[in-house]
Design a protein around this motif. Structure first.
Motif, PDB file in Angstrom:
ATOM      1  N   TYR A 175       0.811  -1.227   0.000  1.00 43.16           N
ATOM      2  CA  TYR A 175       0.000   0.000   0.000  1.00 43.16           C
ATOM      3  C   TYR A 175       0.843   1.274   0.000  1.00 43.16           C
ATOM      4  O   TYR A 175       0.314   2.376   0.140  1.00 43.16           O
ATOM      5  CB  TYR A 175      -0.969   0.043   1.188  1.00 43.16           C
ATOM      6  CG  TYR A 175      -1.866  -1.152   1.323  1.00 43.16           C
ATOM      7  CD1 TYR A 175      -2.378  -1.804   0.206  1.00 43.16           C
ATOM      8  CD2 TYR A 175      -2.239  -1.639   2.575  1.00 43.16           C
ATOM      9  CE1 TYR A 175      -3.214  -2.905   0.329  1.00 43.16           C
ATOM     10  CE2 TYR A 175      -3.085  -2.734   2.708  1.00 43.16           C
ATOM     11  CZ  TYR A 175      -3.560  -3.374   1.579  1.00 43.16           C
ATOM     12  OH  TYR A 175      -4.399  -4.464   1.713  1.00 43.16           O
ATOM     13  N   LEU A 325      -2.248   3.404  -1.568  1.00 44.56           N
ATOM     14  CA  LEU A 325      -3.622   3.118  -1.163  1.00 44.56           C
ATOM     15  C   LEU A 325      -3.813   3.511   0.293  1.00 44.56           C
ATOM     16  O   LEU A 325      -2.872   3.424   1.088  1.00 44.56           O
ATOM     17  CB  LEU A 325      -3.943   1.626  -1.345  1.00 44.56           C
ATOM     18  CG  LEU A 325      -3.979   1.110  -2.782  1.00 44.56           C
ATOM     19  CD1 LEU A 325      -4.008  -0.411  -2.803  1.00 44.56           C
ATOM     20  CD2 LEU A 325      -5.169   1.682  -3.539  1.00 44.56           C
ATOM     21  N   ALA A 327      -5.850   2.242   3.263  1.00 45.53           N
ATOM     22  CA  ALA A 327      -6.633   1.076   3.681  1.00 45.53           C
ATOM     23  C   ALA A 327      -7.285   1.319   5.038  1.00 45.53           C
ATOM     24  O   ALA A 327      -6.591   1.532   6.039  1.00 45.53           O
ATOM     25  CB  ALA A 327      -5.749  -0.164   3.738  1.00 45.53           C
ATOM     26  N   CYS A 387     -10.376   0.226   0.774  1.00 46.52           N
ATOM     27  CA  CYS A 387      -9.572   1.410   0.471  1.00 46.52           C
ATOM     28  C   CYS A 387     -10.439   2.540  -0.058  1.00 46.52           C
ATOM     29  O   CYS A 387     -11.349   2.313  -0.859  1.00 46.52           O
ATOM     30  CB  CYS A 387      -8.496   1.067  -0.551  1.00 46.52           C
ATOM     31  SG  CYS A 387      -7.330  -0.198   0.008  1.00 46.52           S
TER      32      CYS A 387
END
Length: 415
Positions: A175, A325, A327, A387
């Protein structure tokens, strides 16, 4: 109510990880708790969908690609070389080699470092390519669990899986969050293992003040269309070993040492100068894009932190996350719905979101013959993570609406 923790891998321990400084949230303009959900017929928080990713090129990227098209030098050439040199410098690596995509990058890194029949420790919580290219090499993936705090490789669990046949660790900076590199490197040194880091989602992330290219035997990157730096398709392998760099270079282009002279068997995994020109253009603003992603993540941290049952991501101690990302983890016992129902309701409010990933690798049919158990944290993450947008093109209003929509859905779905 107190949030329920994720299950932990037996024996896992460690100090709480560092969270980046959070920016204060802007006040919400709508009383989310008293608003009917859009999925049930109410008005959405955002009439215009807030995009999950910021895919696409700006005019400087287009101009750079057009210049190459007009030059006639479309294959790998001087732009690719310049991209390699600049990327190596920005990631603190001695050598960088462009290639066709991130999966090819993994294959190019694994080929010289892993032998058929070897066991390679790899997290069950990562994208499939990290493990599938181990199988493609003829080696055996040995799946370990994820750290319940950072979602990256659980090094203590990895250590329990080392055998006399283990030759390497493949760890993903997931991520955009670097793994606990000191611990991975210590485990490798204790057992004579090679280390390959998959940094497909972690362009320009840093660990203890150094670029990711400073660590391990090789680091691989992807420049897929949705990545923080994108060339449409494309990849990179970095290393600090000149012999390994030469091997990767030969593998990338048919083992060629001269025109129609081939020293070894290889592939055609070259990047074009068109893609490299786009990459060079994006490197000009990569620092600014990363800074904006971090600012957006800090604002989201503050908003998510006010919502019972939802948890912002945790940054590895000593690391500098780049937030490919963002999350969010939900406590499944705090809500009267599962993660997928929560996501559908959030999307109806005008917030595009995604699940990375719906299955750990040990639940993928492709790996069934290599699975002996299902790591508990990875299984739990597959049912609790989703996400939301964090990219650099988000406006402050859009970030506030993401927070408002999260609060609205959480209040409506609370157990």
């Amino acid at each position: 109510m107190c949030p329920a923790p994720l299950p932990t891998t037996p024996g896992a321990s460690g100090p709480p990880t560092h969270r980046p400084e959070r920016a204060p949230p802007m006040p919400s303009t709508t009383p989310a708790a008293t608003t009917r959900l859009a999925i049930d017929g109410g008005a959405p928080v955002s009439e215009t969908p807030i995009p999950m990713v910021a895919a696409g090129l700006d005019q400087t990227d287009i101009d750079a690609a057009t210049e190459v098209l007009r030059s006639g030098m479309l294959r790998q050439g001087p732009r690719a070389k310049a991209f390699e040199e600049r990327f190596a410098s920005m990631t603190d690596a001695a050598h960088a080699l462009t290639c066709a995509n991130g999966t090819c990058a993994l294959q190019l890194a694994y080929e010289p470092l892993i032998q058929p029949g070897d066991e390679v420790i790899v997290p069950a919580w990562t994208y499939i390519a990290t493990a599938s290219m181990i199988v493609a090499r003829g080696a055996t993936p040995v799946f370990c669990d994820a750290d319940p705090r950072t979602y990256c490789i659980d090094v203590e669990d990895a250590a329990r899986r080392v055998t006399s046949r283990t030759s390497a660790i493949a760890a993903t900076h997931l991520y955009g969050n670097p793994v606990e590199i000191d611990a991975v490197q210590a485990l490798a040194q204790q057992n004579g293992l090679r280390v390959i880091y998959d940094a497909a989602q972690a362009h320009l992330a840093r660990y203890k003040g150094r670029g990711l290219g400073a660590f391990g035997d090789a680091v691989t990157y992807s420049f897929y269309a949705t990545k923080n730096i994108s060339t449409g398709e494309g990849g990179m392998v970095t290393t600090n070993n000149a012999d390994l760099a030469r091997s990767v270079g030969l593998l990338r282009s048919h083992g060629e040492t001269g025109k129609y002279l081939h020293e070894s068997i290889g592939f055609n995994y070259r990047m074009t100068d068109i893609e490299a020109a786009i990459g060079l253009s994006q490197l000009d603003r990569a620092d600014a894009m990363t800074k904006q992603r971090r600012a957006n993540a800090a604002a989201l941290d503050a908003l998510v932190g006010t919502i019972d049952g939802l948890h912002a991501p945790t940054q590895t101690e000593g690391a500098e996350h780049v937030y490919h990302l963002y999350a969010v983890r939900m406590d499944r016992n705090a809500f009267a719905c599962d993660r997928d129902e929560f996501v559908k309701a959030l999307q109806a409010e005008g917030v595009q979101c995604a699940v990375h990933y719906p299955y750990p690798l040990t639940r993928q049919p492709a790996f069934a013959k290599w699975v002996e158990e299902h790591p508990p944290v990875s299984d739990a993450l597959a049912k609790s993570l989703f996400c939301v947008p964090v990219h650099q093109r988000l406006s402050g209003d859009q970030i506030n609406k993401i927070g408002e929509a999260l609060a609205k859905v959480a209040d409506a779905k609370r157990a």
